[in-house]
Design a protein around this motif. Structure first.
Motif, PDB file in Angstrom:
ATOM      1  N   ASN A  87      -4.267  12.185   4.786  1.00 24.46           N
ATOM      2  CA  ASN A  87      -5.308  11.604   3.946  1.00 24.46           C
ATOM      3  C   ASN A  87      -6.354  11.066   4.920  1.00 24.46           C
ATOM      4  O   ASN A  87      -6.233   9.959   5.449  1.00 24.46           O
ATOM      5  CB  ASN A  87      -4.729  10.508   3.057  1.00 24.46           C
ATOM      6  CG  ASN A  87      -5.684  10.047   1.989  1.00 24.46           C
ATOM      7  OD1 ASN A  87      -6.872  10.324   2.037  1.00 24.46           O
ATOM      8  ND2 ASN A  87      -5.165   9.324   1.018  1.00 24.46           N
TER       9      ASN A  87
ATOM     10  N   TRP B   3       1.179   5.526  -0.416  1.00 22.83           N
ATOM     11  CA  TRP B   3       0.555   6.841  -0.476  1.00 22.83           C
ATOM     12  C   TRP B   3       1.630   7.907  -0.339  1.00 22.83           C
ATOM     13  O   TRP B   3       2.548   7.778   0.466  1.00 22.83           O
ATOM     14  CB  TRP B   3      -0.507   7.017   0.606  1.00 22.83           C
ATOM     15  CG  TRP B   3      -1.258   8.295   0.401  1.00 22.83           C
ATOM     16  CD1 TRP B   3      -2.167   8.560  -0.590  1.00 22.83           C
ATOM     17  CD2 TRP B   3      -1.142   9.490   1.162  1.00 22.83           C
ATOM     18  NE1 TRP B   3      -2.606   9.845  -0.477  1.00 22.83           N
ATOM     19  CE2 TRP B   3      -2.000  10.445   0.581  1.00 22.83           C
ATOM     20  CE3 TRP B   3      -0.384   9.847   2.275  1.00 22.83           C
ATOM     21  CZ2 TRP B   3      -2.133  11.740   1.086  1.00 22.83           C
ATOM     22  CZ3 TRP B   3      -0.513  11.129   2.770  1.00 22.83           C
ATOM     23  CH2 TRP B   3      -1.388  12.059   2.188  1.00 22.83           C
ATOM     24  N   ASN B   4       1.508   8.939  -1.148  1.00 24.85           N
ATOM     25  CA  ASN B   4       2.446  10.063  -1.129  1.00 24.85           C
ATOM     26  C   ASN B   4       3.885   9.574  -1.328  1.00 24.85           C
ATOM     27  O   ASN B   4       4.813  10.072  -0.705  1.00 24.85           O
ATOM     28  CB  ASN B   4       2.286  10.850   0.172  1.00 24.85           C
ATOM     29  CG  ASN B   4       2.744  12.293   0.054  1.00 24.85           C
ATOM     30  OD1 ASN B   4       2.879  12.816  -1.051  1.00 24.85           O
ATOM     31  ND2 ASN B   4       2.960  12.952   1.177  1.00 24.85           N
TER      32      ASN B   4
ATOM     33  N   TYR C  12       2.619   5.941  10.375  1.00 29.45           N
ATOM     34  CA  TYR C  12       1.864   6.701   9.379  1.00 29.45           C
ATOM     35  C   TYR C  12       0.358   6.721   9.645  1.00 29.45           C
ATOM     36  O   TYR C  12      -0.393   7.284   8.864  1.00 29.45           O
ATOM     37  CB  TYR C  12       2.109   6.147   7.973  1.00 29.45           C
ATOM     38  CG  TYR C  12       3.553   6.190   7.556  1.00 29.45           C
ATOM     39  CD1 TYR C  12       4.248   7.393   7.471  1.00 29.45           C
ATOM     40  CD2 TYR C  12       4.237   5.015   7.252  1.00 29.45           C
ATOM     41  CE1 TYR C  12       5.578   7.433   7.097  1.00 29.45           C
ATOM     42  CE2 TYR C  12       5.573   5.040   6.862  1.00 29.45           C
ATOM     43  CZ  TYR C  12       6.229   6.256   6.792  1.00 29.45           C
ATOM     44  OH  TYR C  12       7.553   6.284   6.413  1.00 29.45           O
TER      45      TYR C  12
ATOM     46  N   PHE D 106      -7.588  -0.024   2.296  1.00 34.02           N
ATOM     47  CA  PHE D 106      -7.312   1.363   1.900  1.00 34.02           C
ATOM     48  C   PHE D 106      -8.203   1.839   0.757  1.00 34.02           C
ATOM     49  O   PHE D 106      -8.671   1.046  -0.046  1.00 34.02           O
ATOM     50  CB  PHE D 106      -5.845   1.482   1.452  1.00 34.02           C
ATOM     51  CG  PHE D 106      -4.867   1.116   2.526  1.00 34.02           C
ATOM     52  CD1 PHE D 106      -4.466   2.043   3.472  1.00 34.02           C
ATOM     53  CD2 PHE D 106      -4.350  -0.170   2.609  1.00 34.02           C
ATOM     54  CE1 PHE D 106      -3.573   1.699   4.478  1.00 34.02           C
ATOM     55  CE2 PHE D 106      -3.448  -0.527   3.601  1.00 34.02           C
ATOM     56  CZ  PHE D 106      -3.069   0.422   4.536  1.00 34.02           C
ATOM     57  N   TRP D 107      -8.338   3.143   0.687  1.00 28.70           N
ATOM     58  CA  TRP D 107      -8.994   3.830  -0.420  1.00 28.70           C
ATOM     59  C   TRP D 107      -8.510   5.268  -0.426  1.00 28.70           C
ATOM     60  O   TRP D 107      -7.473   5.559   0.171  1.00 28.70           O
ATOM     61  CB  TRP D 107     -10.515   3.706  -0.313  1.00 28.70           C
ATOM     62  CG  TRP D 107     -11.164   4.425   0.851  1.00 28.70           C
ATOM     63  CD1 TRP D 107     -10.645   4.663   2.096  1.00 28.70           C
ATOM     64  CD2 TRP D 107     -12.462   4.977   0.866  1.00 28.70           C
ATOM     65  NE1 TRP D 107     -11.539   5.319   2.879  1.00 28.70           N
ATOM     66  CE2 TRP D 107     -12.674   5.546   2.144  1.00 28.70           C
ATOM     67  CE3 TRP D 107     -13.489   5.076  -0.059  1.00 28.70           C
ATOM     68  CZ2 TRP D 107     -13.866   6.171   2.498  1.00 28.70           C
ATOM     69  CZ3 TRP D 107     -14.662   5.704   0.319  1.00 28.70           C
ATOM     70  CH2 TRP D 107     -14.842   6.244   1.572  1.00 28.70           C
ATOM     71  N   ARG D 108      -9.237   6.177  -1.097  1.00 28.15           N
ATOM     72  CA  ARG D 108      -8.894   7.605  -1.146  1.00 28.15           C
ATOM     73  C   ARG D 108      -7.474   7.881  -1.634  1.00 28.15           C
ATOM     74  O   ARG D 108      -6.720   8.619  -1.003  1.00 28.15           O
ATOM     75  CB  ARG D 108      -9.146   8.266   0.203  1.00 28.15           C
ATOM     76  CG  ARG D 108     -10.610   8.247   0.588  1.00 28.15           C
ATOM     77  CD  ARG D 108     -10.944   9.200   1.687  1.00 28.15           C
ATOM     78  NE  ARG D 108     -12.396   9.256   1.826  1.00 28.15           N
ATOM     79  CZ  ARG D 108     -13.021   9.700   2.886  1.00 28.15           C
ATOM     80  NH1 ARG D 108     -12.340  10.138   3.913  1.00 28.15           N
ATOM     81  NH2 ARG D 108     -14.319   9.705   2.925  1.00 28.15           N
ATOM     82  N   GLY D 109      -7.128   7.231  -2.740  1.00 34.40           N
ATOM     83  CA  GLY D 109      -5.841   7.532  -3.359  1.00 34.40           C
ATOM     84  C   GLY D 109      -4.668   6.701  -2.890  1.00 34.40           C
ATOM     85  O   GLY D 109      -3.568   6.846  -3.420  1.00 34.40           O
ATOM     86  N   VAL D 110      -4.885   5.832  -1.921  1.00 36.67           N
ATOM     87  CA  VAL D 110      -3.813   4.908  -1.520  1.00 36.67           C
ATOM     88  C   VAL D 110      -3.771   3.809  -2.574  1.00 36.67           C
ATOM     89  O   VAL D 110      -4.766   3.154  -2.843  1.00 36.67           O
ATOM     90  CB  VAL D 110      -4.061   4.303  -0.130  1.00 36.67           C
ATOM     91  CG1 VAL D 110      -2.982   3.281   0.216  1.00 36.67           C
ATOM     92  CG2 VAL D 110      -4.119   5.401   0.941  1.00 36.67           C
ATOM     93  N   LYS D 111      -2.615   3.647  -3.189  1.00 32.71           N
ATOM     94  CA  LYS D 111      -2.451   2.672  -4.270  1.00 32.71           C
ATOM     95  C   LYS D 111      -1.993   1.341  -3.674  1.00 32.71           C
ATOM     96  O   LYS D 111      -1.054   1.310  -2.887  1.00 32.71           O
ATOM     97  CB  LYS D 111      -1.437   3.184  -5.269  1.00 32.71           C
ATOM     98  CG  LYS D 111      -1.258   2.297  -6.481  1.00 32.71           C
ATOM     99  CD  LYS D 111      -0.272   2.913  -7.454  1.00 32.71           C
ATOM    100  CE  LYS D 111      -0.092   2.030  -8.670  1.00 32.71           C
ATOM    101  NZ  LYS D 111       0.897   2.572  -9.597  1.00 32.71           N
TER     102      LYS D 111
ATOM    103  N   ALA E   1      -8.376   7.325   5.233  1.00 32.38           N
ATOM    104  CA  ALA E   1      -7.952   6.585   4.040  1.00 32.38           C
ATOM    105  C   ALA E   1      -7.773   5.095   4.292  1.00 32.38           C
ATOM    106  O   ALA E   1      -7.582   4.325   3.359  1.00 32.38           O
ATOM    107  CB  ALA E   1      -6.656   7.169   3.492  1.00 32.38           C
TER     108      ALA E   1
ATOM    109  N   ALA F 104       0.872  -1.173   0.000  1.00 28.38           N
ATOM    110  CA  ALA F 104       0.000   0.000   0.000  1.00 28.38           C
ATOM    111  C   ALA F 104       0.910   1.223   0.000  1.00 28.38           C
ATOM    112  O   ALA F 104       1.813   1.334   0.836  1.00 28.38           O
ATOM    113  CB  ALA F 104      -0.903   0.003   1.229  1.00 28.38           C
TER     114      ALA F 104
END
Length: 94
Positions: free
Chosen positions: A63, A6-7, A35, A86-91, A66, A4
């Protein structure tokens, strides 16, 4: 190995994820806890139970909500108890 991200930062990784409804649920001991900040947000799923959320923070950016998990899921979802999705832009890469 699922990761996962993010950023630009890996916030969780595991080769023992559970996949439910297309979401990767990471075992709680595989998230990088530095995090994650607890959130007051809760939602309800008719078959999984009440979800709790984390806000993800990396390099001073937040985020909100998230990540989510089921601390006390219903019986049919016991396989994801405490696992984090995860969601909201977490790949999530697998």
């Amino acid at each position: 190995m699922a990761k996962a991200i993010w950023n630009g930062t890996v916030i969780a990784e595991s080769d023992n994820c559970e996949i439910v409804e297309g979401n990767y649920y990471f075992p709680p001991d595989t998230i990088k806890s530095e995090y994650f900040k607890s959130s007051e947000t809760h939602t309800s799923c008719f078959w999984k139970g009440q979800a709790s959320y984390y806000t993800v923070e990396v390099d001073g950016e937040q985020n909100k909500d998230a990540a989510w998990y089921y601390p006390e899921p219903k019986e049919k979802a016991n396989n994801i108890k405490g696992y984090v999705a995860f969601w909201r832009g977490v790949k999530v890469e697998s």
